[in-house]
Design an enzyme around this catalytic site. Structure first.
Site, short mmCIF file in Angstrom:
data_model
loop_
_atom_site.label_atom_id
_atom_site.label_comp_id
_atom_site.label_asym_id
_atom_site.label_seq_id
_atom_site.Cartn_x
_atom_site.Cartn_y
_atom_site.Cartn_z
N GLU A 193 3.64 -2.20 10.10
CA GLU A 193 4.69 -2.29 10.61
C GLU A 193 4.59 -1.84 11.54
OE1 GLU A 193 6.82 -5.04 9.15
OE2 GLU A 193 4.86 -4.93 7.83
N LYS A 208 6.60 -0.64 -6.47
CA LYS A 208 5.79 -1.38 -7.45
C LYS A 208 4.75 -1.06 -8.18
CE LYS A 208 3.05 -3.54 -2.97
NZ LYS A 208 2.32 -3.69 -2.07
#
Lengths: 431, 431
Positions: A193, A208
């Protein structure tokens, strides 16, 4: 005998949302055979109705407000692919569950932060909340922990959970270039990004990992207890020396449950070059799980991208259509209790240590003496060549030791006159 | 609120049966939390009640006749760990399903031969028939194909499915010894049966492959269409040359579904040394799956043994207790249609060819001419040293070619005067 279609609404039509539409359009007949009912998209919602997304959307009702999906009378299940831990995604999830709709999401931040509360809502309402796509893309790791290994007391989950970091580390090794150059390349290629901090600073992996811990161990999700370290400080020198010692550097999320409590950490680690995890390169993910009867399994696959992530979303939908709504995590949320968080300092393991020092007599004695004071024994040591900006590198691996002692020794080394850079230590992970 | 226990009977108390008892005894509380109800062993059955199996069995009713479990009024689910495609295992399965009992088995031969008929019985009776333990031990590959990847049109399943063969091949490479010596060692260590033919001749792998095909592709199970080749003809020379070409030899079961039909084959193959499958050594199993959206995932773990196999059995039980009885394979058995079987001769791929020939002028010209006649082009070729019993080895890899042409060329080579052994060809598998 024709069965009534199972009707879904999709909020968010980025890569993954588009992938979900494509799968349902392409594999609709197969999905109907497998699920026992056709899965029909009834409505979609995204910010801009006018963008050409490369898939036909005209057959679906367009909602400018995603929250309309939660209220719609003709929708059995809402798919949320908007993202963000709070805001509209969270509101959509709460409202959908409260309205008695099943909910499928790829939103790791939301589940890591609010998963317990949302699971409570889902379980109270007798609807499903599923999030396979939130962790490791196409790898069915949530299902493997929740169902495939459900006979086991699981003790450890560890894996490469962020494709951006794995791509950067793989490219750093392949090219010998530094972090900044490779990050810039990854941004150019769309693998990172514009603001890469969520990925490269380990936050995405930590989200996660917190989810995996909860599913694997039945402990209350505790994102705040995850010790997080990213890959910004990994240098080309570390990658080279790690290789000389027989290791490769990977950003791992690791959760270990023991009688003492739960250790959750995200950090770059050295893994044995011969291990399955070491061979997982580029944008791939891999997860290793250990349990008392199964021993160890490792799953590897694409951790992101339109197809793999959408594959996980649609698998969740098919599961729900097949029936059998049971607990959101591996057991009812009311049975999940907080685990005592174990600090990194209590970690016991081997380390890689990289020092840049002045090339003068007595330096090695000073360094080894500080290690000896903490009862840390050296496994291998390489002293070689000129470092950038002068000085020499002393790079070593230790035998297993308490992390607190090592940190203490490094702190003292930092104050040595001969020390040219801040000493760097990286855990060696047995996988 | 206490929920009524879910009651099971176990037929067969060998390694896996004992493992199931151990798991339920050790992890009972965890299993109850996960399943939502306690799982209680009510009755067990085995040939000899007097053997000390190292687990307490006195709390369970002993049945001399396993078929009594199918008839028992107090049993919800029968676990079959007797083995054998027919006989009492099959009878127990039929009777249990007809009596409305769920059925869990590790019996690959029975499912490969009678899986469709038994699934029909289960689906008609609204009960579950599950067999995760039948394939790849602790690896949840059935669940992964049936549920985890259910959004995909799967195109290929390939894996190391027999730990005995993988152990033998791994040891042959490590020691340089021949097949017979390593087989004898494996038998001494208990890794191979006294009669090893089911394992080393590929039949066991073929049973598992036929099951995987059915679950992955939704095609009718067709064990008889599996082309089967074992590892008896693999020599130490092949293993050495494969390594020089950058490959390792593994016994793979491979099923590929295309528009032309279904190719199912069990055979030793050369796999790239850098692939995940190549690094799977000893008694481990691994399976690679390819689908249209997920791309590829690989799962690795212990393919046999008390703990891992029992882990799969108990996971199946927990799945059933959690609810949601749906189709036995990935879709209702009535929707599974026969695929056109594709012969090996239609296979298109690269090959490794090993020839032992007399060291005389013109030999190479004769060999390469026969390949040229079939339009087979050589990728690499090694000619070196004396073979056992004189002569020299000519070992080569081809570019991708039609298998029929290669077989034809090999047949002609066999008749050359210079040929000292029957030419050997091994497929190179891209994984």
């Amino acid at each position: 005998m024709l069965k009534k279609p199972f009707k879904i609404g999709i909020a968010g039509l980025g890569n993954v949302g588009r992938g979900v539409v494509k799968i349902i359009q392409k594999n609709g007949a197969l999905i109907a055979a497998r699920a026992g009912r056709p899965v029909e998209i009834v409505a979609v919602s995204a910010r801009d109705a006018k963008v050409d997304r490369g898939v036909g959307l005209t057959a679906y009702r367009w909602e400018n407000d995603p929250l309309a999906l939660a209220a719609a009378g003709d929708i059995d299940l809402v798919v949320e692919l908007i993202g963000g831990s709070d805001g509209v995604a969270y509101e959509l999830c709460r409202r959908s569950l409260q309205a008695g709709k099943h909910f499928v999401t790829a939103n790791k931040a939301m589940i890591a932060h609010h998963g317990m509360a949302l699971a409570g809502l889902a379980e109270a309402g007798g609807v499903a909340l599923k999030f396979e796509a939130a962790v490791a893309g196409g790898i069915p790791i949530i299902k493997t922990l929740r169902e495939g290994l459900s006979a086991n007391r699981l003790t450890r989950v560890s894996g490469i959970l962020n494709g951006t970091c794995n791509f950067i580390l793989t490219q750093m090794e392949a090219t010998g270039q530094g972090f900044d150059e490779i990050l810039a390349e990854a941004q150019r290629l769309g693998y990172a990004e514009a603001d890469p901090s969520f990925d490269v600073d380990g936050v995405d992996t930590a989200h996660k990992l917190a989810i995996l811990s909860g599913v694997a161990f039945g402990t209350a999700l505790d994102f705040n207890a995850v010790a997080i370290e990213g890959i910004r400080n990994i240098t080309a020198v570390d990658i080279k020396y790690a290789g000389e010692f027989g290791y490769r550097i990977k950003l791992l999320g690791t959760a270990v449950l023991s009688e003492q409590g739960l250790e959750q950490r995200v950090a770059p680690c050295l893994v044995d070059l011969k291990s399955a995890i070491a061979s997982v390169g580029g944008a791939f993910n891999a997860v290793a799980v250990e349990g008392d009867f199964v021993d160890r399994i490792v799953i590897e696959g694409r951790g992101a991208g339109e197809g793999p992530t959408a594959s996980a979303v649609v698998a969740d939908i098919i599961d729900i259509v097949r029936g059998g709504v049971s607990s959101v995590f591996s057991m009812p949320v009311g049975k999940m209790v907080s685990a005592h968080p174990i600090s990194n300092l209590e970690h016991f393991g081997a380390f890689y240590v990289r020092l840049r020092v002045q090339d003068e007599p007595g330096v090695m004695a000073e360094i080894t003496d500080l290690l000896r004071q903490q009862e840390i024994s050296i496994e291998s040591l390489i002293q070689r060549g000129q470092g950038p900006g002068g000085g020499i590198f002393v790079v070593l691996t230790t035998h297993e030791t308490k992390e607190a002692g090592l940190r203490h020794a490094l702190k003292k080394m930092e104050n040595l006159n001969c020390m040219l850079d801040k000493p760097a230590a990286i855990r060696i992970e047995k996988l």
